[in-house]
Write a protein that holds these residues in place. Structure first.
Motif, short mmCIF file in Angstrom:
data_model
loop_
_atom_site.label_atom_id
_atom_site.label_comp_id
_atom_site.label_asym_id
_atom_site.label_seq_id
_atom_site.Cartn_x
_atom_site.Cartn_y
_atom_site.Cartn_z
N ASP A 31 0.83 -1.21 0.00
CA ASP A 31 0.00 0.00 0.00
C ASP A 31 0.86 1.26 0.00
O ASP A 31 0.49 2.28 -0.56
N TYR A 32 2.03 1.17 0.64
CA TYR A 32 2.96 2.30 0.60
C TYR A 32 3.38 2.60 -0.83
O TYR A 32 3.46 3.76 -1.25
N LEU A 33 3.66 1.55 -1.59
CA LEU A 33 4.10 1.74 -2.98
C LEU A 33 3.05 2.49 -3.80
O LEU A 33 3.38 3.25 -4.70
N LYS A 34 1.79 2.27 -3.48
CA LYS A 34 0.71 2.89 -4.26
C LYS A 34 0.62 4.40 -4.07
O LYS A 34 0.02 5.09 -4.89
N ILE A 35 1.21 4.92 -2.97
CA ILE A 35 1.11 6.36 -2.74
C ILE A 35 2.42 7.08 -3.04
O ILE A 35 2.54 8.27 -2.77
N ASN A 37 5.08 9.17 -4.99
CA ASN A 37 5.10 10.10 -6.12
C ASN A 37 6.41 9.94 -6.87
O ASN A 37 7.26 9.11 -6.51
N ALA A 38 6.59 10.71 -7.90
CA ALA A 38 7.79 10.55 -8.75
C ALA A 38 9.07 10.76 -7.95
O ALA A 38 10.06 10.04 -8.13
N ASP A 39 9.07 11.75 -7.05
CA ASP A 39 10.28 12.03 -6.27
C ASP A 39 10.60 10.90 -5.30
O ASP A 39 11.76 10.49 -5.17
N SER A 40 9.59 10.41 -4.59
CA SER A 40 9.84 9.34 -3.62
C SER A 40 10.20 8.03 -4.32
O SER A 40 10.97 7.22 -3.80
N TRP A 41 9.67 7.84 -5.54
CA TRP A 41 10.05 6.65 -6.30
C TRP A 41 11.51 6.73 -6.75
O TRP A 41 12.23 5.72 -6.74
N ALA A 126 8.38 -0.92 -11.54
CA ALA A 126 7.30 0.07 -11.44
C ALA A 126 6.52 -0.16 -10.15
O ALA A 126 6.24 -1.31 -9.80
N PRO A 127 6.15 0.90 -9.43
CA PRO A 127 5.50 0.74 -8.12
C PRO A 127 4.15 0.04 -8.19
O PRO A 127 3.75 -0.63 -7.24
N GLN A 128 3.44 0.20 -9.32
CA GLN A 128 2.13 -0.44 -9.45
C GLN A 128 2.20 -1.76 -10.21
O GLN A 128 1.17 -2.37 -10.48
N GLY A 129 3.42 -2.15 -10.59
CA GLY A 129 3.55 -3.38 -11.36
C GLY A 129 3.23 -3.15 -12.83
O GLY A 129 3.23 -2.02 -13.32
#
Length: 363
Positions: A31-35, A37-41, A126-129
């Motif tokens: 669930d953390y991955l889903k929130i 943003n580009a900077d945190s990714w 990718a964070p959402q797969g």
């Protein structure tokens, strides 16, 4: 309208600890991955590079511009020709087939131009797969290759380079090159695997927090003793016999309702509690973590074991009593340790020949 009684919630199948009550329900890392943003990714990608650096001879992160379809370059050996690519894409939904084809098109175009060799593996991160459509193509390399060729003009031709009106045609030698490429090199890292990899870095706790682990309710011992119970139960029976000043005592000779019978059955419950704690620790702690805990237990009770006692049973009782007073606050298992575990570890120490209830030479 039919009225139905509301059933009481089912009792918890795991032990509720003070840590869980204080922290509340943990937020799953997915669930953390889903929130993100580009900077945190981007930050997470840099943190993953920290892990990848321990797995390869050299790891480089390409700059935002002019990366030619490469984000993180990982060299398997010192030879520049043997490398893998991690393409980290941040979107608020799963990575689509068309976006993946564009990235594949870039890497193939620049490899054909001999800017670099093809990677031995290419991973989308990718964070959402990835979308179901892309997953189907990644699982079928021929299907993925055909999709790139068929959709080139639509998704790749005008987007390979940043130059205005720079259309890259898939024809001639370039087409022949694409047709010879083994598309099985293209794959993805599922979000759950991303989290698993990230857990190997020093940044994981500050990024995702410490999950509240759930330990199941304590198991009941089997009706018949098992091989790993023989030593500590024999030592306990010897302690009973020592108190009675007889040579030996068997389980069948323990009277129902007697203190000996009670302690024998409690010892088995406690041993299996500690055994369960040891198995629980294996799922998430370093290999020697439980050994460190039993080492602490030994240091805590060894003086009590060495003290003068009238008999082995008195030594057992005094040691068990002292074991329950210990607080293992410095150990990560501390919130999960119950009284049964503290006593059970003493039996594990007996199994490990750390001490006996009757001093050597007495019997």
């Amino acid at each position: 309208m039919t009225e139905l009684d509301i059933n009481s919630p089912a009792p918890s199948e795991h032990i509720i600890t003070s840590l869980e009550v204080t922290s509340g329900a943990s937020i799953p890392a997915l669930d953390y991955l889903k929130i993100f943003n580009a900077d945190s990714w981007e930050d997470l990608t840099l943190e993953l590079v920290y892990y990848w650096k321990t797995q390869y001879s050299r790891v480089l992160r390409c700059g935002a511009g002019g990366d030619m379809g490469r984000d993180v370059i990982a060299y398997c050996h010192e030879e520049p020709a043997n490398w893998e690519n991690y393409q980290c894409k941040h979107y608020d939904k799963r990575l689509s087939l068309s976006l993946a084809l564009l990235e594949i098109g870039k890497i193939l175009y620049y490899a054909h131009r001999k800017e670099f060799t093809l990677p031995s593996q290419y991973y989308f991160v990718a964070p959402q797969g990835v979308s179901n459509d892309l997953l189907k193509h990644l699982n079928d390399s021929s299907k993925l290759k055909n999709a790139l060729i068929d959709k080139w003009d639509k998704v790749c031709k005008s987007k390979i380079t940043s130059k205005h009106n720079d259309n890259i045609l898939l024809s001639g030698d370039f087409l022949k090159f694409v047709q010879t490429v083994d598309f099985s090199i293209f794959d993805h890292i599922p979000p759950i695997r991303i989290i698993e990899l990230h857990s190997n870095t020093i940044y994981h706790a500050q990024r995702f927090g410490t999950n509240v682990r759930k330990r199941r309710q304590l198991p009941a011992p089997p009706e018949k003793i098992t091989t790993n119970e023989i030593k500590y139960t024999e030592e306990l029976l010897n302690a009973f016999a020592d108190a009675e000043q007889i040579d030996s005592l068997t389980v069948d000779e323990l009277s129902e309702g007697s203190d000996y019978k009670f302690e024998y059955e409690a010892a088995r419950r406690n041993f299996y509690a500690a055994d369960d704690l040891e198995k629980f620790s294996r799922d998430w702690l370093p290999e020697n973590s439980y050994d460190e805990l039993t080492d602490e237990c030994f240091e805590a009770v060894s003086a009590t074991v060495r003290q003068k006692h009238d008999n082995g049973y008195e030594r057992y009782l005094a040691t068990s009593s002292h074991a329950t007073t210990m607080n293992y606050t410095s150990h990560p298992l501390s919130p999960y340790i119950k009284m049964q575990d503290k006593k059970g570890m003493c039996h594990q120490l007996v199994n490990g020949d750390k001490f006996k209830w009757i001093k050597e030479g007495k019997k």
